[in-house]
Scaffold this active site. Structure first.
Site, PDB file in Angstrom:
ATOM      1  N   THR A 273       0.643  -1.381   0.258  1.00 37.98           N
ATOM      2  CA  THR A 273       0.100   0.106   0.103  1.00 37.98           C
ATOM      3  C   THR A 273       0.775   1.359  -0.295  1.00 37.98           C
ATOM      4  O   THR A 273       2.342   0.898  -0.066  1.00 37.98           O
ATOM      5  CB  THR A 273      -0.905   0.143   1.405  1.00 37.98           C
ATOM      6  OG1 THR A 273       0.312   0.054   2.513  1.00 37.98           O
ATOM      7  CG2 THR A 273      -1.790  -1.571   1.208  1.00 37.98           C
ATOM      8  N   HIS A 274       0.696   2.367   0.106  1.00 40.40           N
ATOM      9  CA  HIS A 274       0.645   3.481  -0.434  1.00 40.40           C
ATOM     10  C   HIS A 274      -0.640   4.549   0.705  1.00 40.40           C
ATOM     11  O   HIS A 274      -1.064   5.205  -0.190  1.00 40.40           O
ATOM     12  CB  HIS A 274       1.415   4.619  -1.457  1.00 40.40           C
ATOM     13  CG  HIS A 274       2.246   3.707  -2.019  1.00 40.40           C
ATOM     14  ND1 HIS A 274       3.301   4.344  -1.941  1.00 40.40           N
ATOM     15  CD2 HIS A 274       2.840   2.474  -2.812  1.00 40.40           C
ATOM     16  CE1 HIS A 274       4.107   3.893  -2.318  1.00 40.40           C
ATOM     17  NE2 HIS A 274       4.326   2.752  -3.155  1.00 40.40           N
TER      18      HIS A 274
ATOM     19  N   GLY B 181      17.723   8.905  12.110  1.00 40.92           N
ATOM     20  CA  GLY B 181      16.168   7.780  13.351  1.00 40.92           C
ATOM     21  C   GLY B 181      15.310   8.761  14.075  1.00 40.92           C
ATOM     22  O   GLY B 181      13.863   8.164  14.176  1.00 40.92           O
TER      23      GLY B 181
ATOM     24  N   ARG C 238       6.181   2.687   2.657  1.00 42.39           N
ATOM     25  CA  ARG C 238       6.531   4.105   2.740  1.00 42.39           C
ATOM     26  C   ARG C 238       8.581   4.528   2.813  1.00 42.39           C
ATOM     27  O   ARG C 238       8.451   6.070   2.606  1.00 42.39           O
ATOM     28  CB  ARG C 238       6.673   4.443   4.628  1.00 42.39           C
ATOM     29  CG  ARG C 238       6.332   5.248   5.232  1.00 42.39           C
ATOM     30  CD  ARG C 238       5.298   6.780   4.888  1.00 42.39           C
ATOM     31  NE  ARG C 238       5.471   8.146   5.459  1.00 42.39           N
ATOM     32  CZ  ARG C 238       5.908   8.534   5.034  1.00 42.39           C
ATOM     33  NH1 ARG C 238       7.115   8.173   3.985  1.00 42.39           N
ATOM     34  NH2 ARG C 238       6.048   9.598   5.577  1.00 42.39           N
ATOM     35  N   LYS C 239       9.145   3.731   2.790  1.00 45.08           N
ATOM     36  CA  LYS C 239      10.142   4.086   2.108  1.00 45.08           C
ATOM     37  C   LYS C 239      11.159   5.168   2.884  1.00 45.08           C
ATOM     38  O   LYS C 239      11.339   6.547   2.824  1.00 45.08           O
ATOM     39  CB  LYS C 239      10.225   4.744   0.733  1.00 45.08           C
ATOM     40  CG  LYS C 239      10.092   3.615  -0.548  1.00 45.08           C
ATOM     41  CD  LYS C 239      10.324   4.264  -1.757  1.00 45.08           C
ATOM     42  CE  LYS C 239       9.703   3.130  -2.427  1.00 45.08           C
ATOM     43  NZ  LYS C 239       8.647   2.858  -3.406  1.00 45.08           N
ATOM     44  N   PHE C 240      10.686   5.059   4.388  1.00 41.19           N
ATOM     45  CA  PHE C 240      11.568   6.103   4.794  1.00 41.19           C
ATOM     46  C   PHE C 240      12.737   5.960   4.753  1.00 41.19           C
ATOM     47  O   PHE C 240      13.715   5.445   4.759  1.00 41.19           O
ATOM     48  CB  PHE C 240      12.133   4.901   6.890  1.00 41.19           C
ATOM     49  CG  PHE C 240      10.750   5.286   7.152  1.00 41.19           C
ATOM     50  CD1 PHE C 240       9.106   6.162   7.816  1.00 41.19           C
ATOM     51  CD2 PHE C 240       9.837   3.885   7.119  1.00 41.19           C
ATOM     52  CE1 PHE C 240       8.478   5.188   8.558  1.00 41.19           C
ATOM     53  CE2 PHE C 240       8.750   2.816   8.006  1.00 41.19           C
ATOM     54  CZ  PHE C 240       7.752   4.598   8.010  1.00 41.19           C
ATOM     55  N   GLY C 241      12.964   7.619   4.682  1.00 36.14           N
ATOM     56  CA  GLY C 241      14.335   7.617   4.254  1.00 36.14           C
ATOM     57  C   GLY C 241      14.785   9.405   5.787  1.00 36.14           C
ATOM     58  O   GLY C 241      15.267  10.238   4.567  1.00 36.14           O
TER      59      GLY C 241
ATOM     60  N   ARG D   6       0.056  -2.603 -12.013  1.00 37.03           N
ATOM     61  CA  ARG D   6      -0.806  -1.693 -12.950  1.00 37.03           C
ATOM     62  C   ARG D   6      -0.788  -3.548 -13.886  1.00 37.03           C
ATOM     63  O   ARG D   6      -1.947  -3.297 -14.172  1.00 37.03           O
ATOM     64  CB  ARG D   6       0.430  -1.088 -13.525  1.00 37.03           C
ATOM     65  CG  ARG D   6       0.078   0.406 -13.278  1.00 37.03           C
ATOM     66  CD  ARG D   6       0.931   1.601 -14.089  1.00 37.03           C
ATOM     67  NE  ARG D   6       2.695   1.336 -13.910  1.00 37.03           N
ATOM     68  CZ  ARG D   6       3.455   2.178 -14.218  1.00 37.03           C
ATOM     69  NH1 ARG D   6       2.310   3.028 -14.641  1.00 37.03           N
ATOM     70  NH2 ARG D   6       4.762   2.114 -13.319  1.00 37.03           N
TER      71      ARG D   6
END
Length: 368
Positions: A69-70, A110, A104-107, A339
């Protein structure tokens, strides 16, 4: 892509065999789920409304083991922790047997990624079994997320019980002395025995206690007739899992060999939290590596056409490869399809087609 690496034992082992030695409880659960459903398919549910997301999850759920999900691209997301979109997704996950992966690609630093993971309106950690991290800020982000998940885990199997009691008390003023005693709830005021007027003070006592909960709380069911848990397997464990974004399928990305190797090192340092990678190939190389690999950029040619390994890109930098190439040649475990299923005339049937092709590629890999 698909460098000429030495063949690792995990490429020949079945998911059931790998589950036994998995270092992460969610990896163990996922691999057993894959064997049960005979599926190594993840749907990337790139739709634009929460209603579409829930509809697609319900329709395609029988064919997938992971729903990606996003949440931040969806209109109409309901943030209520008990009855909102996250709770409904978990109900569908329980019904159909899949895990939820919030891409989520946390970037960030911390402290920031901890807040993004556990706080805010969405509280991702409450409903997503799996999240991922972009390692650009360095290994500290992995450590920070691991600490946040451990703290959440230590509290999640306790629920707060709150009781509120309210009693009336009589206040009497006598030569400057103020006293209280418990009273029944009277009218606005009453006379004491000596004729003095006493005012009524409401005393409210709030008591909180933590009580253990025996099983995960996934919110309300979608329908009362639904089974509580997908047949053949228990509910997922409480633990949360992390995937490290180690490689990408887009043209011109900056994830070089040095970056990818740093991702592998971080995973080995946090085996109790890191499940594996979002990558384009298997990155298991050390004898003790047992990470799982999930790969986007997967697409099948139209039904009836030969599956020759590559498919034309989308014109926006995305490169596509077939399940046969990704699973069979590159050694990935789970294909991520968006897609190719979402835009199909019959997404339910197309998901089943992807599931069958990816599973066949896996069976061929372990038999060779």
């Amino acid at each position: 892509m698909c460098a000429d690496r030495p063949k690792h034992p995990t490429l020949k082992a079945t998911f059931a065999e790998r589950a036994k030695s998995a270092s992460h409880p969610l990896t163990n659960y996922l691999m057993r789920l894959m064997e049960l459903k005979q599926s190594n398919l993840c749907l990337s549910a790139d739709v634009t409304s929460a209603r579409e997301l829930l509809h697609m999850a319900d329709k395609v759920g029988p064919s997938i083991v992971i729903l990606k999900t996003h949440y931040d691209i969806l209109a109409g997301w309901d943030y209520n922790p008990q009855t909102g979109t996250g709770a409904k997704l978990q109900s569908l996950a329980r019904k159909h047997g899949f895990l939820i992966f919030e891409d989520r690609k946390f970037g960030d630093i911390g402290h920031t990624v901890q807040m993004q993971y556990t706080a805010g309106s969405a509280r991702v950690i409450d409903w997503a079994h799996i999240v991922n991290v972009n390692m650009v800020p360095g290994k500290a982000a992995v450590q920070a997320l691991a600490e946040a998940a451990a703290k959440w885990r230590s509290r999640v199997n306790y629920e707060v019980k709150t009781s509120v009691s309210e009693n009336g008390a009589e206040e009497n003023e006598d030569n400057g002395h103020l006293g209280t005693r418990e009273m029944p709830a009277p009218g606005p005021y009453q006379r004491d025995n000596d004729g003095r007027k006493g005012s009524i003070v409401s005393i409210t006592t709030v008591t909180q206690s933590f009580e253990p909960v025996d099983s995960p709380r996934f919110g309300s069911r979608i329908d009362e007739g639904d089974e509580l848990v997908y047949a053949g397997i228990e509910e997922p464990p409480y633990e949360r899992g992390l995937l490290i974004l180690a490689q990408m399928s887009s043209t011109g990305n900056f994830m070089n060999e040095e970056y990818t190797q740093a991702c592998v090192e971080a995973a080995r340092e946090h085996k109790d939290f890191v499940m594996g990678f979002v990558s384009q190939e298997s990155l298991n190389s050390a004898p003790t590596d047992s990470f799982i690999h999930m790969t986007p950029g997967c697409q099948l040619p139209p039904d009836g056409e030969e599956e020759n390994g590559t498919v034309e890109g989308d014109g926006l930098g995305q490169n596509y490869n077939t399940p046969a190439k990704l699973v069979g040649l590159c050694g990935t475990d789970v294909i991520i399809v968006g897609r190719g299923i979402i835009k199909a005339g019959d997404p339910q049937a197309e998901a089943a087609r992807y599931r069958d092709r990816a599973w066949a590629a896996y069976q061929k890999r372990i038999s060779q």
